[in-house]
Design a protein around this motif. Structure first.
Motif, mmCIF file in Angstrom:
data_model
loop_
_atom_site.group_PDB
_atom_site.id
_atom_site.type_symbol
_atom_site.label_atom_id
_atom_site.label_comp_id
_atom_site.label_asym_id
_atom_site.label_seq_id
_atom_site.Cartn_x
_atom_site.Cartn_y
_atom_site.Cartn_z
ATOM 1 N N ALA A 417 -0.822 8.899 1.748
ATOM 2 C CA ALA A 417 -0.632 7.466 1.553
ATOM 3 C C ALA A 417 -1.805 6.932 0.743
ATOM 4 C CB ALA A 417 -0.522 6.732 2.888
ATOM 5 N N ILE A 418 -1.576 5.824 0.071
ATOM 6 C CA ILE A 418 -2.642 5.123 -0.652
ATOM 7 C C ILE A 418 -2.614 3.667 -0.209
ATOM 8 C CG2 ILE A 418 -3.556 4.423 -2.897
ATOM 9 C CD1 ILE A 418 -2.236 6.859 -4.130
ATOM 10 N N LEU A 419 -3.747 3.198 0.288
ATOM 11 C CA LEU A 419 -3.891 1.782 0.615
ATOM 12 C C LEU A 419 -4.404 1.084 -0.635
ATOM 13 C CD1 LEU A 419 -3.866 -0.559 2.619
ATOM 14 C CD2 LEU A 419 -6.183 0.098 3.306
ATOM 15 N N ILE A 420 -3.566 0.238 -1.223
ATOM 16 C CA ILE A 420 -3.874 -0.390 -2.512
ATOM 17 C C ILE A 420 -4.515 -1.748 -2.272
ATOM 18 C CG2 ILE A 420 -2.859 -1.204 -4.673
ATOM 19 C CD1 ILE A 420 -0.626 0.895 -4.175
ATOM 20 N N ASP A 421 -5.629 -1.981 -2.950
ATOM 21 C CA ASP A 421 -6.413 -3.187 -2.711
ATOM 22 C C ASP A 421 -5.686 -4.452 -3.159
ATOM 23 O OD1 ASP A 421 -8.395 -1.522 -1.748
ATOM 24 O OD2 ASP A 421 -9.388 -1.362 -3.692
ATOM 25 N N ARG A 422 -5.033 -4.372 -4.327
ATOM 26 C CA ARG A 422 -4.362 -5.561 -4.860
ATOM 27 C C ARG A 422 -2.865 -5.269 -4.994
ATOM 28 N NH1 ARG A 422 -7.713 -6.457 -10.211
ATOM 29 N NH2 ARG A 422 -7.720 -4.178 -10.081
ATOM 30 N N PRO A 423 -2.024 -6.085 -4.383
ATOM 31 C CA PRO A 423 -0.577 -5.828 -4.444
ATOM 32 C C PRO A 423 -0.044 -5.690 -5.862
ATOM 33 C CG PRO A 423 -1.072 -7.531 -2.831
ATOM 34 C CD PRO A 423 -2.350 -7.256 -3.549
ATOM 35 N N ALA A 424 -0.607 -6.436 -6.797
ATOM 36 C CA ALA A 424 -0.113 -6.395 -8.168
ATOM 37 C C ALA A 424 -0.346 -5.047 -8.827
ATOM 38 C CB ALA A 424 -0.781 -7.504 -8.995
ATOM 39 N N ARG A 425 -1.267 -4.252 -8.290
ATOM 40 C CA ARG A 425 -1.584 -2.953 -8.888
ATOM 41 C C ARG A 425 -0.776 -1.819 -8.269
ATOM 42 N NH1 ARG A 425 -3.889 -3.303 -13.491
ATOM 43 N NH2 ARG A 425 -4.965 -1.313 -13.178
ATOM 44 N N GLY A 426 0.077 -2.122 -7.297
ATOM 45 C CA GLY A 426 0.829 -1.069 -6.623
ATOM 46 C C GLY A 426 1.712 -0.272 -7.553
ATOM 47 N N GLY A 427 2.459 -0.963 -8.397
ATOM 48 C CA GLY A 427 3.337 -0.267 -9.338
ATOM 49 C C GLY A 427 2.563 0.591 -10.318
ATOM 50 N N ASP A 428 1.381 0.114 -10.751
ATOM 51 C CA ASP A 428 0.560 0.889 -11.690
ATOM 52 C C ASP A 428 0.084 2.191 -11.044
ATOM 53 O OD1 ASP A 428 0.878 -1.155 -13.495
ATOM 54 O OD2 ASP A 428 -1.015 -2.141 -12.973
ATOM 55 N N VAL A 429 -0.344 2.095 -9.793
ATOM 56 C CA VAL A 429 -0.792 3.300 -9.091
ATOM 57 C C VAL A 429 0.357 4.285 -8.935
ATOM 58 C CG1 VAL A 429 -1.710 4.194 -6.917
ATOM 59 C CG2 VAL A 429 -2.635 2.082 -7.887
ATOM 60 N N ALA A 430 1.545 3.784 -8.579
ATOM 61 C CA ALA A 430 2.704 4.661 -8.414
ATOM 62 C C ALA A 430 3.073 5.341 -9.727
ATOM 63 C CB ALA A 430 3.880 3.860 -7.866
ATOM 64 N N GLU A 431 3.014 4.620 -10.836
ATOM 65 C CA GLU A 431 3.338 5.209 -12.139
ATOM 66 C C GLU A 431 2.299 6.240 -12.546
ATOM 67 O OE1 GLU A 431 5.803 5.194 -14.290
ATOM 68 O OE2 GLU A 431 6.999 4.051 -12.849
ATOM 69 N N ARG A 432 1.020 5.942 -12.282
ATOM 70 C CA ARG A 432 -0.021 6.927 -12.616
ATOM 71 C C ARG A 432 0.182 8.207 -11.817
ATOM 72 N NH1 ARG A 432 -3.856 2.423 -12.625
ATOM 73 N NH2 ARG A 432 -4.614 3.066 -10.554
ATOM 74 N N LEU A 433 0.572 8.061 -10.555
ATOM 75 C CA LEU A 433 0.839 9.239 -9.736
ATOM 76 C C LEU A 433 2.026 10.022 -10.277
ATOM 77 C CD1 LEU A 433 0.329 10.971 -7.223
ATOM 78 C CD2 LEU A 433 1.748 9.374 -5.925
ATOM 79 N N LYS A 434 3.062 9.325 -10.674
ATOM 80 C CA LYS A 434 4.253 9.992 -11.208
ATOM 81 C C LYS A 434 3.918 10.765 -12.476
ATOM 82 C CE LYS A 434 9.001 9.062 -12.710
ATOM 83 N NZ LYS A 434 10.029 8.011 -12.925
ATOM 84 N N GLN A 435 3.101 10.166 -13.345
ATOM 85 C CA GLN A 435 2.729 10.846 -14.584
ATOM 86 C C GLN A 435 1.815 12.040 -14.309
ATOM 87 O OE1 GLN A 435 3.877 10.334 -17.691
ATOM 88 N NE2 GLN A 435 5.270 8.818 -16.739
ATOM 89 N N ALA A 436 0.927 11.886 -13.295
ATOM 90 C CA ALA A 436 -0.015 12.967 -12.992
ATOM 91 C C ALA A 436 0.671 14.199 -12.444
ATOM 92 C CB ALA A 436 -1.072 12.476 -12.002
#
Length: 761
Positions: A417-436
């Protein structure tokens, strides 16, 4: 160590005690009456030493001693003999020179000195329970401080007054007493640091106390009113054999000393000890003039002891600082271990929940729940070490994808799991994970696919509900084909709950006979005759009706029920195949093909299940085809051995969905395949002569031909596809256009019609 049953040496203690009492009584009678020669007082010491030696010998013979203890007590016994001889010679000299007091003969001094040295050697060899070099150095410094303190006191109050006594002692006597003083100081400091072991602590203390007899002798010698030599010989010296006899008695009844901490206060007592002579010199300034040389020595020893204590304090301060730093580091390490995963170093479930609670106590939190797809197959195929290495590599991927936007954590197994500091950045983190995860990772260069669910909750929301929402979104991502992420929407949790309910219902379905097997024909493309079937499982739910395999097979995989489900399909297929064989003969159908999941392949009973299904229905092994999805898991040594053994019995193996897995060409070289099934994704569009589909279909056919394998095209949905495949060289096909899945009775009807038509022709 306890005694062996022989009488304990109490009699030696009694005799030694009587000698001490006799010495006191004799001296009192002699000092009052003056009757008899003073030489009588010299006879008590050799008699007592003979008694002490006898006590030691009796104890050593009756007690099973450890080698260290045997060596110690043996040396002490050996020390008693020259001491007894030396004092016996002194007694002889006393009677010979009576009424004058004798000087110690040189031979007597040598014998007594040798005995004292032997005793010193025995005490020095007793282990103190210190092993490390640093501890030995630290204890050596403490013992040196204590030794110098003892020497200062004994010199100032013992030897120096003895040298200034009205009746000066002879040189050999002074040398002997000084040696005894050295033994006293050394024994006291050594005994104080013995922590335990095969030599009893109390017994060693009694032996060390014998050195103090020399101090008492010196005190008496410095007091003219008592004619100090006589009470020293008659009262003080006989105490030494008594102490030795008591020590032997103590060791005889001891079961071994319990380990205890060595004294740490002795150096500080040494400081106090060196201060006593200085205090006397300050209180009595005349002493500076009376014993100027002795005074300088006392001052010098006081300076040395003070300097050594200063060094000790510095070393203790440095050691304490290091210990404090180590303690802080240990506490930090323990805190880290309690809140972080030991394998990956990520935050663990405990820390993740703490951080999540803190975030929900504020403005709110966003969680990305992550699950590694098909991770179990990596453990099963490559081993748990490879699985651990993959988890470590994936943890680095999570750290990179999180960046400064969140905190990754490992919750359990392959769940992250990843606890994301800012809700607006959640999608960005998910996309970075998908690309990685689009590139291979880890030492084995494995391609990892993950399913992830993203959920957000405002401040004050319950952490359990937020995690439930993220988990529900992750489940939806898995349903949509894995290797994907989904943002939570209201109602998604119902799908996850239905999935859990489905698993429970499936268990009841197995027990209640709700599962059935249908068969999709495998036909010849030229004349459309059925030559075999693929066995497929269906679930007739009493309430929901027919449930698609796409719904319940994932639930079966996750719950492990796929193993009993697969066993049911295998046995039912073999039963139906045996019925067709009995009715139509061996030429009607050449194959029946149940699907086998990876979980089944890793089941330890899988090979036995296949053999039992064939034997129970008397089915030829070559009639059974096991359809296996092309996967790197087929390279597992264990799976490979099982499949090779089954292939050796005649069971045929088919690679299903060929062309969609990894390293297809190398797999054909090592895997005992008989049939290659072209995946339907390469059949779709082939009638339009799409370059990708046509090229792959042609390449697969040629590749299979090169390896001598049979080919079957899957997913044939129209006549144009069938004709195109036939022109490319394919002879067998499967799909809704050629035949939908049907019951065994329906297959029986079709095969019977085919045989009737063939007979009529």
């Amino acid at each position: 160590m306890g005694g062996s049953g022989t009488p304990p040496p109490w009699r030696y203690v009694t005799v030694s005690g009587l000698l001490v009492v006799l010495g006191v009584l004799w001296y009192a009678w002699w000092i009052v009456t003056g009757i008899g020669p003073a030489a009588v007082g010299y006879t008590l010491m050799p008699a007592g030493l003979v008694t002490a030696a006898a006590a030691l010998r009796s104890m050593r013979r009756s007690v099973g001693l450890a080698p260290v203890a045997e060596r110690f007590w043996g040396w002490l016994e050996a020390a008693c003999y020259p001491l007894a001889a030396g004092y016996a010679l002194l007694a002889v000299a006393a009677f010979r020179e009576s009424p004058q007091l004798p000087a110690m003969p040189p031979v007597s001094a040598v014998l007594v000195g040798g005995g004292v040295l032997a005793a010193m050697w025995a005490v020095a060899r007793v282990p103190v329970g210190v092993n490390s070099r640093a501890d030995r150095g630290r204890q050596g410094l403490d013992r040196l401080i204590a030794f110098l303190g003892c020497v200062t006191v004994l010199w100032h109050f013992g030897i120096a007054p003895m040298l200034d006594a009205p009746q000066p002692w002879s040189g050999p006597a002074v040398a002997t007493l000084m040696l005894s003083f050295g033994f006293a100081a050394g024994a006291i400091t050594k005994v104080s640091y013995i922590t335990g072991g095969p030599v009893d602590r109390a017994a060693v203390r009694l032996i060390g106390s014998t050195g103090l007899v020399a101090a008492a002798v010196a005190v008496f010698a410095a007091v003219p009113a008592f004619d100090g030599v006589i009470p020293a010989q008659a009262i003080c010296l006989p105490v030494m054999p008594l102490l030795v006899a008591l020590a032997a008695r103590r060791q005889h009844g001891s079961a071994g000393a319990r380990p205890r901490r060595g004294n740490v206060w002795l150096p500080y007592l040494a400081v106090l000890a060196v201060d006593l002579p200085l205090i006397e010199l300050v209180v009595s300034p005349v002493a500076w003039d009376l014993r100027e040389g002795e005074t300088r020595l006392v001052v010098a020893l006081a300076v040395v002891v003070t300097g050594l204590v200063t060094v000790r304090q510095y070393l203790s301060f440095r050691e304490n600082s290091l210990l404090l730093a180590e303690k802080r580091a240990s506490e930090a390490r323990l805190r880290h271990e309690a809140t972080h995963d030991p394998l990956t170093g990520l935050a663990n479930r405990v820390l993740f929940r703490e951080l999540l609670d803190e975030a929900l106590a504020g403005p709110g939190a966003t969680v990305l729940m992550i699950d590694m797809d098909d991770f179990k197959s990596v453990n099963d195929s490559l081993g748990h070490d490879a699985g651990d290495q993959l988890l470590i590599a994936f943890a680095e991927v999570l750290r990179s994808a999180s960046g400064t936007d969140g905190t990754p954590a490992r919750l359990a197994g392959d769940e992250f799991a990843i606890l994301i500091d800012r809700p607006a950045r959640g999608g960005d983190v998910a996309e970075r994970l998908k690309q990685a995860t689009t590139v291979p990772i880890g030492p084995h260069r494995l391609l990892v696919h993950v399913s992830a669910g993203l959920a957000t909750a405002p401040g004050g929301a319950a952490a359990t509900l937020l995690l439930r929402d993220a988990d529900a979104a992750m489940y939806v991502a898995k349903q949509r084909g894995k290797a994907n992420w989904v943002r939570y929407e209201s109602g998604m949790e119902q799908s996850a709950q239905a999935h859990v309910q489905l698993g429970g219902d499936l268990r009841e379905a197995l027990a209640g006979g709700q599962l059935r097997v249908v068969y999709q024909p495998v036909v010849r493309l030229d004349d459309r005759r059925i030559v075999g079937v693929e066995a497929l499982v269906r679930w007739e739910h009493p309430v929901q009706g027919t449930i698609s395999p796409a719904e319940f097979i994932p639930a079966a995989e996750q719950t492990g029920l796929i193993v009993p489900v697969g066993r049911f399909v295998l046995r039912e297929t073999c039963r139906q195949a045996a019925a067709w064989l009995a009715e139509f003969g061996p030429d009607a159908l050449t194959r029946v093909a149940p699907n086998v999941s990876l979980r089944q392949l890793h089941d330890p009973d899988f090979e036995a299940d296949v053999r039992a299904a064939l034997e129970d229905h008397a089915l030829p092994a070559d009639l059974l085809v096991l359809e296996l999805t092309e996967s790197a898991s087929l390279r597992s040594p264990r799976v490979s051995r099982v499949l090779h053994r089954l292939h050796g019995t005649g069971v045929r193996l088919a690679l299903d969905d060929f062309g969609t897995g990894e390293s297809s060409l190398s797999l054909l070289r090592t895997f005992p395949a008989d049939i290659v099934k072209l995946d339907e994704s390469f059949v779709d569009g082939i009638e339009r002569d799409e370059p990708g589909s046509t090229a792959v279909a042609r390449a697969v056919f040629q590749l299979a031909g090169a390896f001598g394998l049979e080919t079957i095209a899957e997913g044939v949905e129209n006549e144009e596809q069938a004709e195109r495949l036939l022109r490319l060289g394919y002879t067998l096909g499967q799909g809704h256009h050629l035949g939908r899945p049907m019951t065994g009775d329906e297959i029986t009807t079709i095969v019977a019609a085919q045989r009737a038509g063939a007979a009529a022709a």
